[in-house]
Design a protein around this motif. Structure first.
Motif, PDB file in Angstrom:
ATOM      1  N   ARG A  10     -11.457  35.386  34.167  1.00 27.09           N
ATOM      2  CA  ARG A  10     -10.797  34.334  33.394  1.00 27.09           C
ATOM      3  C   ARG A  10     -11.070  34.543  31.915  1.00 27.09           C
ATOM      4  NH1 ARG A  10      -8.878  33.865  37.643  1.00 27.09           N
ATOM      5  NH2 ARG A  10      -8.598  32.043  38.977  1.00 27.09           N
TER       6      ARG A  10
ATOM      7  N   LYS B 104     -23.166  21.434  39.359  1.00 27.92           N
ATOM      8  CA  LYS B 104     -23.867  21.903  40.572  1.00 27.92           C
ATOM      9  C   LYS B 104     -25.213  22.542  40.228  1.00 27.92           C
ATOM     10  CE  LYS B 104     -19.794  23.380  42.975  1.00 27.92           C
ATOM     11  NZ  LYS B 104     -19.157  24.487  43.671  1.00 27.92           N
TER      12      LYS B 104
ATOM     13  N   PRO C  65     -11.867  28.454  48.009  1.00 35.34           N
ATOM     14  CA  PRO C  65     -10.721  29.121  47.353  1.00 35.34           C
ATOM     15  C   PRO C  65     -11.131  30.128  46.283  1.00 35.34           C
ATOM     16  CG  PRO C  65     -10.716  26.735  46.954  1.00 35.34           C
ATOM     17  CD  PRO C  65     -11.838  27.005  47.877  1.00 35.34           C
ATOM     18  N   GLU C  66     -10.408  31.230  46.278  1.00 35.85           N
ATOM     19  CA  GLU C  66     -10.677  32.344  45.356  1.00 35.85           C
ATOM     20  C   GLU C  66      -9.775  32.249  44.117  1.00 35.85           C
ATOM     21  OE1 GLU C  66     -12.929  34.733  45.875  1.00 35.85           O
ATOM     22  OE2 GLU C  66     -12.245  36.558  44.902  1.00 35.85           O
TER      23      GLU C  66
ATOM     24  N   ASN D 156      -8.210  29.070  30.185  1.00 31.08           N
ATOM     25  CA  ASN D 156      -9.170  28.097  30.751  1.00 31.08           C
ATOM     26  C   ASN D 156     -10.061  27.517  29.643  1.00 31.08           C
ATOM     27  OD1 ASN D 156      -8.284  29.904  32.932  1.00 31.08           O
ATOM     28  ND2 ASN D 156      -9.726  28.736  34.185  1.00 31.08           N
TER      29      ASN D 156
HETATM   30  P1  GDP Z   1      -7.936  28.365  37.817  1.00 31.82           P
HETATM   31  O1  GDP Z   1      -8.415  29.183  36.663  1.00 31.82           O
HETATM   32  O2  GDP Z   1      -6.671  27.636  37.532  1.00 31.82           O
HETATM   33  O3  GDP Z   1      -7.859  29.161  39.092  1.00 31.82           O
HETATM   34  O4  GDP Z   1      -8.942  27.167  38.094  1.00 31.82           O
HETATM   35  P2  GDP Z   1     -10.494  26.930  38.204  1.00 31.82           P
HETATM   36  O5  GDP Z   1     -11.042  26.453  36.921  1.00 31.82           O
HETATM   37  O6  GDP Z   1     -10.635  25.999  39.366  1.00 31.82           O
HETATM   38  O7  GDP Z   1     -11.196  28.361  38.492  1.00 31.82           O
HETATM   39  C1  GDP Z   1     -11.119  28.893  39.743  1.00 31.82           C
HETATM   40  C2  GDP Z   1     -11.961  30.149  39.908  1.00 31.82           C
HETATM   41  O8  GDP Z   1     -13.358  29.849  39.826  1.00 31.82           O
HETATM   42  C3  GDP Z   1     -11.732  30.694  41.300  1.00 31.82           C
HETATM   43  O9  GDP Z   1     -11.936  32.094  41.288  1.00 31.82           O
HETATM   44  C4  GDP Z   1     -12.846  30.021  42.122  1.00 31.82           C
HETATM   45  O10 GDP Z   1     -13.149  30.740  43.294  1.00 31.82           O
HETATM   46  C5  GDP Z   1     -13.978  30.080  41.106  1.00 31.82           C
HETATM   47  N1  GDP Z   1     -15.029  29.065  41.351  1.00 31.82           N
HETATM   48  C6  GDP Z   1     -16.330  29.332  41.651  1.00 31.82           C
HETATM   49  N2  GDP Z   1     -17.022  28.206  41.842  1.00 31.82           N
HETATM   50  C7  GDP Z   1     -16.141  27.178  41.597  1.00 31.82           C
HETATM   51  C8  GDP Z   1     -16.299  25.760  41.621  1.00 31.82           C
HETATM   52  O11 GDP Z   1     -17.357  25.196  41.887  1.00 31.82           O
HETATM   53  N3  GDP Z   1     -15.179  25.037  41.285  1.00 31.82           N
HETATM   54  C9  GDP Z   1     -13.991  25.625  40.965  1.00 31.82           C
HETATM   55  N4  GDP Z   1     -12.949  24.853  40.627  1.00 31.82           N
HETATM   56  N5  GDP Z   1     -13.811  26.963  40.973  1.00 31.82           N
HETATM   57  C10 GDP Z   1     -14.879  27.731  41.284  1.00 31.82           C
END
Ligand code: GDP
Ligand code: NAP
Length: 303
Positions: free
Chosen positions: A199, A178, A258-259, A156
């Protein structure tokens, strides 16, 4: 001096390649979903090599809402850029994949030979399969033609000039945006999910530096993972962001949102061995730079 073409040069990663040797492209220079665009851009610029960063990119919700767009745009851009680079005799190309491509159920840590061992996480399967095919295309072209092309797999990424879209963007830029608004309005700060997922965040400038090192030094076949190999929980980064903003309001976790995947720890041994002295930007410093950039550029930031 022949230059290096950066597709996606206006984005988070592409804009982190700084110097006179680079030509930065954005979608305004040509839509890479159209083969003629990249063909004429290569003819016009006659580059020594290409760093292919352009992609349709988004966070967990964006990927879930628009899987068709994520599949189509990415498969078209990658197919066109890699094919035209080969047709025009470009000897060096770096393709950006992502740790999202790995199987959801797989033994950790993630390492390149595990990419195709099972289906990716449901939340971003379309993006993940399109990225997997980019890596397959690179390998197939290497096997058939004498090309020094390879794939990098970053974890990430965050940094200045990110997309700060609160609905469809990645977690850190969304949280920064936010928090900025919650601090102004005094409203609660809402985090999606439980905050427990882990992450490995990497600063965009570190990604650019490592990619350029590899561009010069790497001649291997296997994709290279770009990661710090340090896992941080979402809750932990929320607290860091709140501290930098000096946010005094309520922080709430909304588990109806979403988690995503729980964790995706990766093996960064290749870059560790190649660049043992490389100093990764500490998360606190990277977040401060990103937040300052966002505040200073609030009007022009992509939101
Ligand atoms: P991923 O690493 O591909 O799953 O993508 P993201 O950058 O969208 O990260 C997602 C993780 O961050 C998940 O555990 C979400 O629940 C958490 N999260 C918490 N707040 C946010 C938010 O405001 N936006 C996003 N995209 N994810 C969030
Ligand atoms: P980004 O900030 O969203 O930038 C995307 C770039 O692609 C922009 O320059 C955009 O141009 C360009 N682009 C999008 N659609 C295009 C089209 N149809 N034609 C031409 N150009 C187009 O993305 P990023 O975060 O820098 O990501 C860079 C690379 O790293 C991507 O391949 C991504 O998949 C990969 N990656 C990112 C992350 C991450 O956390 N961000 C993690 C792992 C891997 P405009 O500015 O003109 O729209």
């Amino acid at each position: 001096m022949k230059k290096i073409l950066i597709t996606g040069g206006s984005g988070l990663v592409g804009s982190s390649f700084i110097g006179e040797e680079f030509i930065h492209l954005s979608s305004k220079d040509g839509d890479l979903r159209n083969k003629e665009s990249i063909k004429s851009l290569i003819e016009k610029t006659n580059p020594e090599g290409i760093i292919h960063c352009a992609a349709k990119v988004g966070g967990v919700l964006g990927n879930t809402k628009y899987p068709g767009d994520f599949y189509h745009d990415n498969i078209m851009m990658n197919t066109n850029v890699i094919e035209e680079a080969k047709n025009k005799g470009i000897k060096k190309l770096v393709f950006f994949s992502s740790t999202c491509v790995f199987p959801d159920e797989v033994e950790y840590p993630l390492s390149p030979e595990k990419i195709h061992l099972g289906p990716p996480h449901q939340s971003n399967y379309a993006y993940a399969y399109a990225k997997r095919m980019g890596q397959v295309q690179i390998q197939a072209y290497k096997d058939q033609h004498d090309l020094n092309y390879f794939t990098v797999i970053p974890t990430n990424i965050y940094g200045p000039n990110d997309s700060y879209d609160m609905e469809n963007g990645h977690v850190l830029p969304s949280l920064i945006h936010k928090m900025y608004l919650a601090r102004e309005s005094g409203e609660d700060f809402i985090v999606w999910g439980s905050g427990n997922p882990l992450r490995e965040f990497i600063f965009s400038e570190d990604v650019a530096k490592l990619t350029m090192n590899l561009y010069r030094d790497y001649n291997g076949n296997a994709p290279v993972i770009l990661s710090t190999s340090n896992e941080t929980s979402i809750k932990n980064v929320v607290l860091m962001i709140a501290d930098i903003f000096d946010f005094k309001g309520n922080i709430k976790f909304d588990t109806s949102k979403p988690e995503g995947q729980y964790r995706k720890p990766s093996d960064n041994s290749v870059i560790r061995q190649m660049y043992p002295d490389f100093k990764f930007t500490q998360m606190r410093e990277g977040l401060e730079k990103s937040i300052n950039w966002f505040i200073e550029n609030y009007k022009i930031a992509r939101k």
